[in-house]
Scaffold this active site. Sequence first.
Site, PDB file in Angstrom:
ATOM      1  CG  HIS A 134       5.676  13.007   8.485  1.00  0.00           C
ATOM      2  ND1 HIS A 134       5.539  12.635   7.176  1.00  0.00           N
ATOM      3  CD2 HIS A 134       6.970  12.742   8.807  1.00  0.00           C
ATOM      4  CE1 HIS A 134       6.690  12.168   6.722  1.00  0.00           C
ATOM      5  NE2 HIS A 134       7.580  12.224   7.692  1.00  0.00           N
ATOM      6  CD  GLU A 153       2.942 -32.374  27.080  1.00  0.00           C
ATOM      7  OE1 GLU A 153       2.465 -32.652  25.955  1.00  0.00           O
ATOM      8  OE2 GLU A 153       3.693 -31.402  27.292  1.00  0.00           O
ATOM      9  CD  GLN A 190       9.755  12.426  11.526  1.00  0.00           C
ATOM     10  OE1 GLN A 190       8.927  11.545  11.336  1.00  0.00           O
ATOM     11  NE2 GLN A 190      10.609  12.813  10.585  1.00  0.00           N
ATOM     12  CG  HIS A 214      11.904   8.352  13.189  1.00  0.00           C
ATOM     13  ND1 HIS A 214      10.611   8.767  12.995  1.00  0.00           N
ATOM     14  CD2 HIS A 214      12.234   7.613  12.100  1.00  0.00           C
ATOM     15  CE1 HIS A 214      10.174   8.316  11.833  1.00  0.00           C
ATOM     16  NE2 HIS A 214      11.142   7.610  11.264  1.00  0.00           N
ATOM     17  CB  SER A 236       5.622  10.456  11.806  1.00  0.00           C
ATOM     18  OG  SER A 236       7.024  10.318  11.773  1.00  0.00           O
ATOM     19  CD  GLN A 244     -11.742   2.430  -0.984  1.00  0.00           C
ATOM     20  OE1 GLN A 244     -11.822   2.444   0.241  1.00  0.00           O
ATOM     21  NE2 GLN A 244     -11.865   3.524  -1.717  1.00  0.00           N
ATOM     22  CG  ASN A 258      -6.089   7.154   5.660  1.00  0.00           C
ATOM     23  OD1 ASN A 258      -6.371   5.978   5.863  1.00  0.00           O
ATOM     24  ND2 ASN A 258      -6.714   7.887   4.762  1.00  0.00           N
ATOM     25  CE1 TYR A 270      -4.131   1.925   0.435  1.00  0.00           C
ATOM     26  CE2 TYR A 270      -2.558   3.468   1.358  1.00  0.00           C
ATOM     27  CZ  TYR A 270      -3.797   3.202   0.829  1.00  0.00           C
ATOM     28  OH  TYR A 270      -4.705   4.230   0.668  1.00  0.00           O
TER      29      TYR A 270
END
Length: 359
Positions: free
Chosen positions: A191, A344, A188, A257, A166, A120, A143, A58
């Site tokens: 972002h 067992e 960052q 990070h 992030s 989707q 997202n 993706y």
Amino acid sequence: LEEGFRAADPTLVDILYRAAERIAAFHQHQVRNSFLVNDEAGILMGQKVVPLARVGLYVPGGTAAYPSSVLMNAIPAKLAGVKELCMVTPPGKDGKIPPNILAAARVCGVDRVFRVGGAQAVAALAYGTESVPKVDKIVGPGNQFVAEAKKQVFGQVGIDMVAGPSEILVIADGACNPQIVAADLLSQAEHDKNASAVLVTDSEDLALAVQGAIEEQLPKLKRQEIARASIDRNGKIIVAQSLDTAVDIANEIAPEHLEVCVDQPFDYLDRIRNAGSIFLGRNCPEALGDYFAGPNHTLPTMRTARYSNGVWVGTFIKTPFHQFVSKEGCHNLAKHCMRFAEVEGLQAHRDSVKLRLED
């Protein structure tokens, strides 16, 4: 792919090739081999390294169309030996995928590209459609809707991780340039409005100076609205008693990070346990890791660095075990194995060994 490659910025294409070379060189060291062990007469044990047959990648679109994400996910997949790599990414309003994304896909050998995004697209990869093939694993950032979709299809397919906004944590001593530290934090914050930028320092003077530098730099950013929201919601400056304490704080936060901006950063490396990727020294901004250094930038967030790591070649392989036992080997192991089964309460387990001894 060819059309996008030709339409892309030629300078960027050259950079993509150079970045791909560095990323591949780093990840090549992660390639694993099958092995076979013969530690006792009549007993062979081994592990096969098997690449996944088909993987879905993706790639976000819109304001987050990053060619670097294509490289970071596709290159280790190809090094692992994935047979078919299918990329999904949302097209623009013109129905086309940005040329730079297509150029990156071509540079690193993506096999098929589908113009679809969002939850989707994740569903299509997980369950298959008339046109989109079902995959074994889905990787890549997205997202909150993409992250939730990946979470829901996990089990039907594998996923790399459920990635959140992030994060950066900077450990800095009093000798650091506050303007540079502020820029690293904002790298960052720009972002995502929910991104997290944290400074931990043993110097109150640096803390105040960085606070001022952030306010100075923010209005100059093209994405100042996003960065401002991130700083206001999740920005933190923590003054610690010492750099050792700063490392303890970093381990507790477990950031995606972690920058260690001190003179002797390797003195602290062994004590750092929880971080997605570590940037050592005053001249190693996180941005280098995003694009060109070599290590992967698809990393664990939301404190999951406590128990997981970023995307690597191993993300795209499976390692089934195998064993061979001769008649002699079976006799050597039988006594202990049968006793284990009896303890067992698994009689058929015991009998499957016992009958071989009697045969």
